[in-house]
Design a protein around this motif. Structure first.
Motif, PDB file in Angstrom:
ATOM      1  N   ARG A 138       0.831  -1.207   0.000  1.00  8.63           N
ATOM      2  CA  ARG A 138       0.000   0.000   0.000  1.00  8.63           C
ATOM      3  C   ARG A 138       0.864   1.256   0.000  1.00  8.63           C
ATOM      4  NH1 ARG A 138      -5.421  -0.614   1.197  1.00  8.63           N
ATOM      5  NH2 ARG A 138      -5.514   1.558   1.892  1.00  8.63           N
ATOM      6  N   LEU A 139       1.972   1.215   0.718  1.00 18.75           N
ATOM      7  CA  LEU A 139       2.865   2.369   0.755  1.00 18.75           C
ATOM      8  C   LEU A 139       3.472   2.629  -0.628  1.00 18.75           C
ATOM      9  CD1 LEU A 139       4.778   1.867   4.142  1.00 18.75           C
ATOM     10  CD2 LEU A 139       3.116   3.656   3.604  1.00 18.75           C
ATOM     11  N   VAL A 140       3.916   1.570  -1.284  1.00 18.60           N
ATOM     12  CA  VAL A 140       4.538   1.715  -2.606  1.00 18.60           C
ATOM     13  C   VAL A 140       3.536   2.247  -3.623  1.00 18.60           C
ATOM     14  CG1 VAL A 140       5.639   0.479  -4.507  1.00 18.60           C
ATOM     15  CG2 VAL A 140       6.262  -0.065  -2.153  1.00 18.60           C
ATOM     16  N   ILE A 141       2.322   1.718  -3.612  1.00 19.38           N
ATOM     17  CA  ILE A 141       1.305   2.184  -4.556  1.00 19.38           C
ATOM     18  C   ILE A 141       0.890   3.613  -4.226  1.00 19.38           C
ATOM     19  CG2 ILE A 141      -1.038   1.777  -5.403  1.00 19.38           C
ATOM     20  CD1 ILE A 141      -0.570  -1.192  -5.045  1.00 19.38           C
ATOM     21  N   THR A 142       0.855   3.955  -2.948  1.00 22.48           N
ATOM     22  CA  THR A 142       0.569   5.333  -2.547  1.00 22.48           C
ATOM     23  C   THR A 142       1.598   6.290  -3.134  1.00 22.48           C
ATOM     24  OG1 THR A 142      -0.535   4.703  -0.475  1.00 22.48           O
ATOM     25  CG2 THR A 142       0.414   6.916  -0.578  1.00 22.48           C
ATOM     26  N   ALA A 143       2.868   5.895  -3.089  1.00 21.43           N
ATOM     27  CA  ALA A 143       3.923   6.730  -3.672  1.00 21.43           C
ATOM     28  C   ALA A 143       3.716   6.902  -5.168  1.00 21.43           C
ATOM     29  CB  ALA A 143       5.288   6.120  -3.378  1.00 21.43           C
ATOM     30  N   MET A 144       3.380   5.808  -5.857  1.00 23.55           N
ATOM     31  CA  MET A 144       3.178   5.877  -7.305  1.00 23.55           C
ATOM     32  C   MET A 144       2.041   6.829  -7.656  1.00 23.55           C
ATOM     33  SD  MET A 144       2.309   2.805 -10.021  1.00 23.55           S
ATOM     34  CE  MET A 144       0.658   2.500  -9.355  1.00 23.55           C
ATOM     35  N   LEU A 145       0.941   6.761  -6.910  1.00 23.67           N
ATOM     36  CA  LEU A 145      -0.225   7.593  -7.212  1.00 23.67           C
ATOM     37  C   LEU A 145      -0.080   9.001  -6.653  1.00 23.67           C
ATOM     38  CD1 LEU A 145      -3.114   5.014  -6.663  1.00 23.67           C
ATOM     39  CD2 LEU A 145      -1.924   5.631  -8.771  1.00 23.67           C
ATOM     40  N   GLY A 204       2.418  -0.425 -18.936  1.00 24.28           N
ATOM     41  CA  GLY A 204       3.228   0.629 -19.518  1.00 24.28           C
ATOM     42  C   GLY A 204       4.640   0.119 -19.719  1.00 24.28           C
ATOM     43  N   THR A 205       5.542   1.026 -20.007  1.00 27.95           N
ATOM     44  CA  THR A 205       6.933   0.621 -20.196  1.00 27.95           C
ATOM     45  C   THR A 205       7.609   0.434 -18.851  1.00 27.95           C
ATOM     46  OG1 THR A 205       7.571   2.946 -20.357  1.00 27.95           O
ATOM     47  CG2 THR A 205       7.110   1.782 -22.409  1.00 27.95           C
ATOM     48  N   GLN A 206       8.554  -0.459 -18.796  1.00 30.30           N
ATOM     49  CA  GLN A 206       9.303  -0.711 -17.569  1.00 30.30           C
ATOM     50  C   GLN A 206      10.749  -1.042 -17.918  1.00 30.30           C
ATOM     51  OE1 GLN A 206       8.694  -4.859 -15.890  1.00 30.30           O
ATOM     52  NE2 GLN A 206       6.704  -4.567 -16.869  1.00 30.30           N
ATOM     53  N   SER A 207      11.626  -0.770 -16.984  1.00 28.90           N
ATOM     54  CA  SER A 207      13.040  -1.069 -17.201  1.00 28.90           C
ATOM     55  C   SER A 207      13.688  -1.378 -15.859  1.00 28.90           C
ATOM     56  CB  SER A 207      13.762   0.106 -17.871  1.00 28.90           C
ATOM     57  OG  SER A 207      13.771   1.239 -17.010  1.00 28.90           O
ATOM     58  N   ARG A 208      14.806  -2.072 -15.944  1.00 23.21           N
ATOM     59  CA  ARG A 208      15.570  -2.403 -14.746  1.00 23.21           C
ATOM     60  C   ARG A 208      17.020  -1.993 -14.956  1.00 23.21           C
ATOM     61  NH1 ARG A 208      16.474  -8.401 -11.971  1.00 23.21           N
ATOM     62  NH2 ARG A 208      17.932  -7.728 -10.351  1.00 23.21           N
ATOM     63  N   ILE A 209      17.559  -1.265 -13.993  1.00 22.82           N
ATOM     64  CA  ILE A 209      18.951  -0.835 -14.042  1.00 22.82           C
ATOM     65  C   ILE A 209      19.676  -1.487 -12.873  1.00 22.82           C
ATOM     66  CG2 ILE A 209      20.530   1.122 -14.150  1.00 22.82           C
ATOM     67  CD1 ILE A 209      18.092   2.894 -14.768  1.00 22.82           C
ATOM     68  N   VAL A 267      19.877  19.880 -23.708  1.00 22.18           N
ATOM     69  CA  VAL A 267      18.518  19.684 -24.225  1.00 22.18           C
ATOM     70  C   VAL A 267      17.722  18.842 -23.230  1.00 22.18           C
ATOM     71  CG1 VAL A 267      17.110  18.799 -26.114  1.00 22.18           C
ATOM     72  CG2 VAL A 267      19.348  19.815 -26.590  1.00 22.18           C
ATOM     73  N   GLY A 268      16.537  19.325 -22.863  1.00 20.50           N
ATOM     74  CA  GLY A 268      15.688  18.599 -21.917  1.00 20.50           C
ATOM     75  C   GLY A 268      14.806  17.581 -22.627  1.00 20.50           C
ATOM     76  N   HIS A 269      14.729  16.387 -22.044  1.00 16.00           N
ATOM     77  CA  HIS A 269      13.913  15.312 -22.615  1.00 16.00           C
ATOM     78  C   HIS A 269      12.944  14.812 -21.544  1.00 16.00           C
ATOM     79  CE1 HIS A 269      16.710  15.033 -26.065  1.00 16.00           C
ATOM     80  NE2 HIS A 269      17.664  15.185 -25.158  1.00 16.00           N
ATOM     81  N   PRO A 270      11.642  15.111 -21.638  1.00 17.43           N
ATOM     82  CA  PRO A 270      10.670  14.636 -20.639  1.00 17.43           C
ATOM     83  C   PRO A 270      10.550  13.116 -20.678  1.00 17.43           C
ATOM     84  CG  PRO A 270       9.761  16.414 -21.993  1.00 17.43           C
ATOM     85  CD  PRO A 270      11.029  15.967 -22.661  1.00 17.43           C
ATOM     86  N   VAL A 271      10.412  12.514 -19.501  1.00 16.26           N
ATOM     87  CA  VAL A 271      10.264  11.057 -19.431  1.00 16.26           C
ATOM     88  C   VAL A 271       8.805  10.638 -19.537  1.00 16.26           C
ATOM     89  CG1 VAL A 271      12.370  10.711 -18.111  1.00 16.26           C
ATOM     90  CG2 VAL A 271      10.220  11.111 -16.897  1.00 16.26           C
ATOM     91  N   GLY A 272       7.890  11.591 -19.422  1.00 18.63           N
ATOM     92  CA  GLY A 272       6.473  11.274 -19.526  1.00 18.63           C
ATOM     93  C   GLY A 272       5.855  10.914 -18.188  1.00 18.63           C
ATOM     94  N   ALA A 273       4.584  10.618 -18.207  1.00 23.57           N
ATOM     95  CA  ALA A 273       3.841  10.252 -17.004  1.00 23.57           C
ATOM     96  C   ALA A 273       2.960   9.053 -17.320  1.00 23.57           C
ATOM     97  CB  ALA A 273       2.992  11.430 -16.525  1.00 23.57           C
ATOM     98  N   PRO A 274       2.776   8.151 -16.359  1.00 26.31           N
ATOM     99  CA  PRO A 274       3.366   8.167 -15.017  1.00 26.31           C
ATOM    100  C   PRO A 274       4.847   7.820 -15.051  1.00 26.31           C
ATOM    101  CG  PRO A 274       2.192   6.115 -15.356  1.00 26.31           C
ATOM    102  CD  PRO A 274       1.929   6.956 -16.588  1.00 26.31           C
ATOM    103  N   PHE A 275       5.525   8.177 -13.969  1.00 24.35           N
ATOM    104  CA  PHE A 275       6.950   7.878 -13.863  1.00 24.35           C
ATOM    105  C   PHE A 275       7.285   7.654 -12.392  1.00 24.35           C
ATOM    106  CE2 PHE A 275      11.273   9.626 -13.054  1.00 24.35           C
ATOM    107  CZ  PHE A 275      11.999   8.618 -13.674  1.00 24.35           C
ATOM    108  N   ILE A 276       7.828   6.486 -12.093  1.00 21.10           N
ATOM    109  CA  ILE A 276       8.214   6.182 -10.716  1.00 21.10           C
ATOM    110  C   ILE A 276       9.519   5.389 -10.718  1.00 21.10           C
ATOM    111  CG2 ILE A 276       6.708   4.141 -10.715  1.00 21.10           C
ATOM    112  CD1 ILE A 276       6.498   4.418  -7.667  1.00 21.10           C
ATOM    113  N   SER A 280      -4.481   5.448 -16.931  1.00 13.67           N
ATOM    114  CA  SER A 280      -5.384   5.343 -15.783  1.00 13.67           C
ATOM    115  C   SER A 280      -4.662   5.673 -14.486  1.00 13.67           C
ATOM    116  CB  SER A 280      -5.979   3.934 -15.703  1.00 13.67           C
ATOM    117  OG  SER A 280      -6.786   3.657 -16.823  1.00 13.67           O
ATOM    118  N   VAL A 281      -3.370   5.363 -14.427  1.00 14.35           N
ATOM    119  CA  VAL A 281      -2.570   5.749 -13.267  1.00 14.35           C
ATOM    120  C   VAL A 281      -2.546   7.263 -13.136  1.00 14.35           C
ATOM    121  CG1 VAL A 281      -0.256   5.736 -12.246  1.00 14.35           C
ATOM    122  CG2 VAL A 281      -1.147   3.682 -13.350  1.00 14.35           C
TER     123      VAL A 281
END
Length: 322
Positions: A34-41, A69-74, A140-149, A211-212
């Motif tokens: 719930r805490l993690v999803i609260t942060a995302m929203l 949506g898109t996801q990545s792991r670093i 040059v600025g490049h927006p990452v879009g929304a949602p973004f967490i 929807s997020v």
């Protein structure tokens, strides 16, 4: 525009579905989920700090799989460069122009695994994008879009070869939490399903990325009374005045708690924030922003103690449930 009770009920139902979906991968950790999803929203980021093998990466992957949506792991390592995270501009001979090749930070959900193993220079590459949602490369600025967490993980053990996150970096995380070990019953359930080596892979998307954004916008419109915000301000001020605190909570931290409290309130089906919402979130939102005086820390005082005292010293306003 005020949130209606019907909208709050719809939000609470959607929130519960998100929690239940992630819980398929992480059993018995509903509060942390719930805490993690609260942060995302709430438009924030999460730092998961716990010992190895408690499911930090699984939780992050499960949330990423929940959002369509898109996801990545670093995987952060000492040799990781800032450009490996943000991207790089490369000259294209055929067109005669420089073209930007985005890095893995350009995703809806970014898992930054073991973030404290990267150099401070690479860690600092996340500062701008986590705060403003923009990556600046070659001016040059490049927006990452929304949602973004960004969901970052780090281990409090095995400190050799790691770089502690600086205060400015920690302040960018809306919530810091841990999972801990599961209880006996949950452990037995996990052991019975030990052949399942990828629990997060079984989690399927149940919400679109747009929807997020809709849920986040709705949460931002939850009513907050001035008296409740005054209560929050008292708590924040108390962390700064505490005798054991070398540095208290910043204004950024206070704003983060105000945003998170709105999401926490509407996730419970309420159209307004109560003092209980502030108390529930004080530790996960504020504690990692407090720096304890070295002598006090040596005596056993923790940042959680400072926040606990601050909450106890503030007088909550009386409120009447609607």
């Amino acid at each position: 525009m005020a949130v209606t009770q019907e909208q709050a009920d719809w939000f609470a139902g959607a929130f519960s579905q998100l929690v239940a979906n992630v819980d398929k991968a992480i059993l018995g950790k509903e509060h942390s989920i719930r805490l993690v999803i609260t942060a995302m929203l709430s438009g924030g980021h999460v730092l998961l700090e716990d010992v190895p093998g408690t499911g930090k990466t699984v939780l992050a992957k499960a949330l990423a799989n929940t959002v369509e949506g898109t996801q990545s792991r670093i995987q952060f390592t000492p040799d990781l460069l800032p450009s490996d995270v943000t991207g790089v501009t490369i000259y294209d001979q055929s067109s005669g122009r420089f073209e930007f090749h985005p890095g893995p930070i350009f995703a809806s959900v970014v898992l930054a695994d073991e973030i404290n193993r990267a150099s401070p220079k690479t860690q600092s590459a996340l500062l701008e994008v986590m705060e403003e949602g923009v990556v600046t490369v070659d001016g040059v600025g490049h927006p990452v879009g929304a949602p973004f967490i960004v969901i970052a993980t780090q281990n409090p053990v095995e400190q050799a070869g790691t770089y502690s996150l600086p205060e400015a970096q920690l302040d960018r995380f809306l919530i810091k939490t841990s999972l801990g070990y599961p209880d006996h019953a949950t452990t037995v359930d996990l052991l019975l399903d030990s052949s399942n080596r990828s629990r997060a892979a079984a989690v399927r998307p149940i919400i679109a990325s747009d929807s997020v954004t809709t849920l986040a916008q709705l949460a931002s419109e939850v009513h907050t009374d001035a008296s409740v915000m005054g209560y929050l301000s008292e708590i924040v001020t108390a962390t700064r005045d505490d005798k054991d605190a070398a540095l208290g909570v910043s204004i950024r931290g206070a704003l983060a708690l105000a945003r998170a409290a709105k999401t926490w309130a509407i996730s419970a089906g309420r159209t307004f924030v109560t003092p209980d919402d502030i108390r529930d979130l004080a530790q996960p939102v504020l504690a990692h922003r407090v720096i304890v005086d070295p002598e006090s820390e040596f005596a056993g005082v923790t940042a959680a103690d400072v926040v606990e005292r601050a909450v106890a010293s503030a007088t909550p306003p009386a409120y009447r449930a609607a």
